[in-house]
Design an enzyme around this catalytic site. Sequence first.
Site, PDB file in Angstrom:
ATOM      1  N   HIS A 193       1.123  -1.790  -0.310  1.00 59.56           N
ATOM      2  CA  HIS A 193      -0.006   0.493   0.151  1.00 59.56           C
ATOM      3  C   HIS A 193       0.805   1.301  -0.269  1.00 59.56           C
ATOM      4  CE1 HIS A 193      -3.900  -2.067   1.834  1.00 59.56           C
ATOM      5  NE2 HIS A 193      -3.623  -2.200   0.073  1.00 59.56           N
ATOM      6  N   CYS A 502      -6.199  -6.578 -16.470  1.00 65.27           N
ATOM      7  CA  CYS A 502      -6.283  -5.927 -15.258  1.00 65.27           C
ATOM      8  C   CYS A 502      -5.325  -5.469 -14.412  1.00 65.27           C
ATOM      9  CB  CYS A 502      -8.229  -5.763 -15.172  1.00 65.27           C
ATOM     10  SG  CYS A 502      -7.943  -7.993 -14.293  1.00 65.27           S
TER      11      CYS A 502
END
Length: 545
Positions: A193, A502
């Site tokens: 993250h 994706c």
Amino acid sequence: MPKIGGRAARAAERHWRGVVASEGLAAGTVFLLTPQERTADVAATTPHKERRRLKRAMEAARRDIARLIAKTPEPESAHILDIQLRILEDKTLIGPVHAAIAAGASAAQAWNATVAVDDAVDAPADAPYLTARDSDTRDVRDRVARLLLGRRPAVPPLGAILVAEDIGPTRFLEIDWSHGGGLALTGGSRSSHVAMLARAKGVPMLVGLAGGAGLVDGAPALLDAERGELVLDAPAAERAAFERRAIAFSERTGQVALYLPGPAVTAEGERVWVGINVAGPTDLDGLEPSHCDGVGLVRTEFLFQGAGRPPNERRQFEAYERIIQWAAGRPVTFRTLDGGGDKPIAGLSPENEPDPFLGWRGVRLSLRHPAVFRVQLRALLRAAALGPVRVMLPMVTSPDEVAAVRDLLDKVRRDLKTHRIGFGKVALGIMVEVPAAALAIEDFDADFYSIGSNDLIQYTLAVSRGARDLEALARPDHPAVLGLIERVVAHGLKTGCEVGLCGDMGGDPRYLDRLFDLGLRSLSVAPAALARVKAAIARIGRPQP
């Protein structure tokens, strides 16, 4: 963690290699961010007082994170911070802490001993927060621990080059990056993250910094997150060359931004479909719909995580409605619940799975709970009356799974029709992220295919996405990975069935030429990658200097 050394050590070892997690160049002084001690000899008072102390610390942590959300405009940041708020609200996290306090521990002792994350060696398998190697949980753990002990995090000077073993998302967002600076981690991961946040904010970042002995707090440093290098005490000529490269990088970045408003077109004029990946409606805040061709991936897990129970039909419909309305007539692809693996869903994922990544995840988990799955399909069919909607199944391995979902969709349609509830048409596609699906692609009755490159790489090369020390083996351009992608694309071209990609590979300009050569003309990428992907597509077919 890097050790502070002397001038002699500096002179002997000036260059440290690392893996680029966020491109850019930064010059500044080294700021060694050492881990703060989370434990202390804190005498326990009464269990009642210790529970109150813990409650106050957790409330303060929530306020801190809420303030960060309020002042952070990037959708990626808001989503990650929201995950941390949900962690703080998880009853499975706080229950064992209260039990330890009742047994006589202080709030700080109970918190640090219970919320041990990857520091625990023999944590019970049925306590996910104790065993998960999860940076978000570590970040929450350390924040509450500091509040319990009355400690404040160190504040780096403006424009510093932070060097640490690792850093949590909220810690990253608390730092003022507006004056430059960069981040070099001896641990970390390109898929973390913090790496996502660094890319969104344009902060140069290296992970997996080799060695560390000899790095000196306060030493002048050059962080080269193009070549993957941290340099201390560079001579004047090297500093001057670095400054010229930094100016050139800044100019290139400005030029890339010019591609954002227009369509993605190659140098030869061929159009490429480029959509965005989102984790929920909040990711769309501040984004202009016309900058993309649609939403190529909506990760619907955001509705199921941290809720305690599956979301009802109304809540799901309202969330899907917001995304469809934002897209303003552009297609939206909703991936059905991709639970399991590193995203266990309370009440749905089985406990104590020996290997969650090879167990009940994706469409397998949904079909295991047909009543819950029906609710999601009802909400999606109803939302399809508002705009073009596509439904995508994750972790498909067998054609029978697709057939089972089609049967379930037919039953849901009949039920909606019987009750005179409006609904729309949906295309049903599959994610190709398991080698078995790619190898037998012609057997799947799907309306479209979307290659999930992250898991396809993981399962093809037998390298965990979270394995920091094995990232060099997880090569997107490995012949085996490219061969599977080529097989799927060729099947799509032969049958006229759309094939897209994706995963992270589609947002990395280094691989776009190769994907284009394989016949791929549809990509879905993170919103932060839109401009650079369009710029890279514009160079495809252009003669090289």
